[in-house]
Each structure stands twice: as structure tokens, then as C-alpha cells.
Design a protein around this motif. Structure first.
Motif, short mmCIF file in Angstrom:
data_model
loop_
_atom_site.label_atom_id
_atom_site.label_comp_id
_atom_site.label_asym_id
_atom_site.label_seq_id
_atom_site.Cartn_x
_atom_site.Cartn_y
_atom_site.Cartn_z
N VAL A 52 1.12 -1.26 0.06
CA VAL A 52 0.06 -0.14 -0.15
C VAL A 52 0.92 1.24 -0.07
O VAL A 52 1.78 1.50 0.81
CB VAL A 52 -0.99 0.08 1.19
N PHE A 53 0.47 2.16 -0.82
CA PHE A 53 1.23 3.47 -0.75
C PHE A 53 0.27 4.71 -0.72
O PHE A 53 -0.76 4.42 -1.29
CB PHE A 53 2.24 3.85 -1.79
N SER A 54 0.38 5.72 -0.34
CA SER A 54 -0.33 6.99 -0.37
C SER A 54 0.21 7.92 -1.24
O SER A 54 1.32 8.10 -1.07
CB SER A 54 -0.69 7.55 1.07
N HIS A 57 -4.63 12.40 -2.12
CA HIS A 57 -5.66 12.14 -0.97
C HIS A 57 -6.02 10.55 -1.47
O HIS A 57 -7.18 10.05 -1.06
CB HIS A 57 -6.89 12.99 -1.35
N HIS A 58 -5.19 9.68 -1.94
CA HIS A 58 -5.71 8.32 -2.17
C HIS A 58 -4.62 7.25 -1.88
O HIS A 58 -3.48 7.56 -1.87
CB HIS A 58 -5.81 8.07 -4.07
N GLU A 59 -5.16 6.18 -1.53
CA GLU A 59 -4.35 4.78 -1.27
C GLU A 59 -4.38 3.93 -2.44
O GLU A 59 -5.43 3.80 -2.90
CB GLU A 59 -4.72 4.46 0.20
N TYR A 60 -3.38 3.54 -2.79
CA TYR A 60 -3.14 2.58 -3.75
C TYR A 60 -2.74 1.10 -3.25
O TYR A 60 -1.84 1.25 -2.46
CB TYR A 60 -2.19 3.04 -5.05
N ILE A 61 -2.97 0.06 -3.97
CA ILE A 61 -2.77 -1.35 -3.68
C ILE A 61 -2.00 -2.00 -4.77
O ILE A 61 -2.63 -1.99 -5.77
CB ILE A 61 -3.76 -2.06 -3.19
N LYS A 159 3.70 0.40 2.57
CA LYS A 159 3.27 0.03 3.81
C LYS A 159 2.58 -1.12 3.74
O LYS A 159 1.97 -1.30 2.82
CB LYS A 159 2.91 1.08 4.70
#
Length: 160
Positions: A52-54, A57-61, A159
Motif C-alpha cells: 500500500v502507498f499513499s 488523497h488516495h491509497e493505492y494497492i 506499507k
């Protein structure tokens, strides 16, 4: 550099040799950063635990890092995750230069939404890391967003 935590149970691909990486680099007409070369030689096609990374304003997987295979046709299911196979599928939407020989945006990881993390060689020999957006990109009109100045910093963003 922060280490990417890996789910070792997901490494099912043969690890590429320096010779194979050199062949792929010549084919794409790029030079992968040493950090990325070392990563793929140890974790070809892996599903990371730190996935996961931010950004903004978004989190991506990250679903999976792509692989480099000597013979992608030998395994028809896993071969779909080979970098060169992905480029064959979406190549015209990865570049804005229809006369380009090789690639200047190289996908290295599949994101949950169908987008890709790519190494972007368009501005310098040391590529930046970008998200390539599949729904917005059209032939010879890629839509990307820079997320890190280099692969090491990108790995540091990941993370659980």
C-alpha cells in the motif's frame, strides 16, 4: 533504502539472470536502475506484503510486481504478468511518441484498479516512478502521475 516485505509463498517465477535482464533492456532500449535490477533478480513477480502507498488523497494497492520471464508462453497463466507481455497489450497507450523504438514508460507492478506502476524514462536516464491510468490513457496519449523521483524512494513509500 527501506526493504519491501515480500510474501515468500508467492514467488513462483524463475528468477531472471543478468543476461536475461540485459536482453530485455536492449529490447526496450532502457537501462533499469540497479535497485530495480537487484529487486527483480530476488523477487520476480512477487506479491508484496508492503503493498500500500499513499499519494495525494488516495491509497493505492499493488496486486503484484510484474515479472521478466525467459519464455512467457511456457506458462500461459503466469506469462500474463511478464513485463513484455503487458507492453504488447498496452504499448501504444504507454507512449506519446509513435516513432519511438523501444519504450520510455515501462510497467513494473499491477495496481488493484487495473492501472500500473511504471518506470518513466521520458525525462532522464534515471527513471521516475509514475502511476499509469488505464481508463484515461489513449493511443499515443498516456496519462501518468509522478509518485516518486526514483525506485528507491518508491519502495520507501510502501506499507502494510
Amino acid at each position: 533504502m527501506k526493504t519491501v516485505r515480500l510474501d515468500v509463498n508467492t514467488i513462483v517465477f524463475p528468477l531472471p539472470t543478468d543476461e536475461l535482464l540485459n536482453v530485455v533492456e536492449r529490447s526496450l532500449r532502457v537501462s533499469f536502475p540497479e535497485t530495480y535490477r537487484n529487486f527483480i533478480k530476488e523477487s520476480n513477480g512477487v506479491v508484496p506484503i508492503t503493498n500500500v502507498f499513499s499519494f495525494g488523497h488516495h491509497e493505492y494497492i499493488i496486486e503484484k510486481f510484474l515479472c521478466i520471464l525467459n519464455d512467457s508462453e511456457a506458462d500461459p497463466i503466469s506469462g500474463w504478468y511478464d513485463i513484455e507481455v503487458i507492453i504488447t497489450q498496452i504499448g501504444d497507450r504507454l507512449t506519446d511518441n509513435e516513432d519511438l523504438v523501444g519504450m520510455n514508460v515501462v510497467p513494473i507492478a499491477a495496481l488493484f484498479s487495473g492501472d500500473f506502476i511504471c518506470l518513466d524514462f521520458r525525462e532522464t536516464e534515471e527513471p521516475t516512478v509514475v502511476i499509469w491510468f488505464h481508463e484515461e490513457s489513449e493511443e499515443f496519449s498516456p496519462v501518468t502521475q509522478r509518485v516518486a523521483p526514483n525506485i528507491s524512494e518508491f519502495f520507501g513509500m510502501l506499507k502494510e
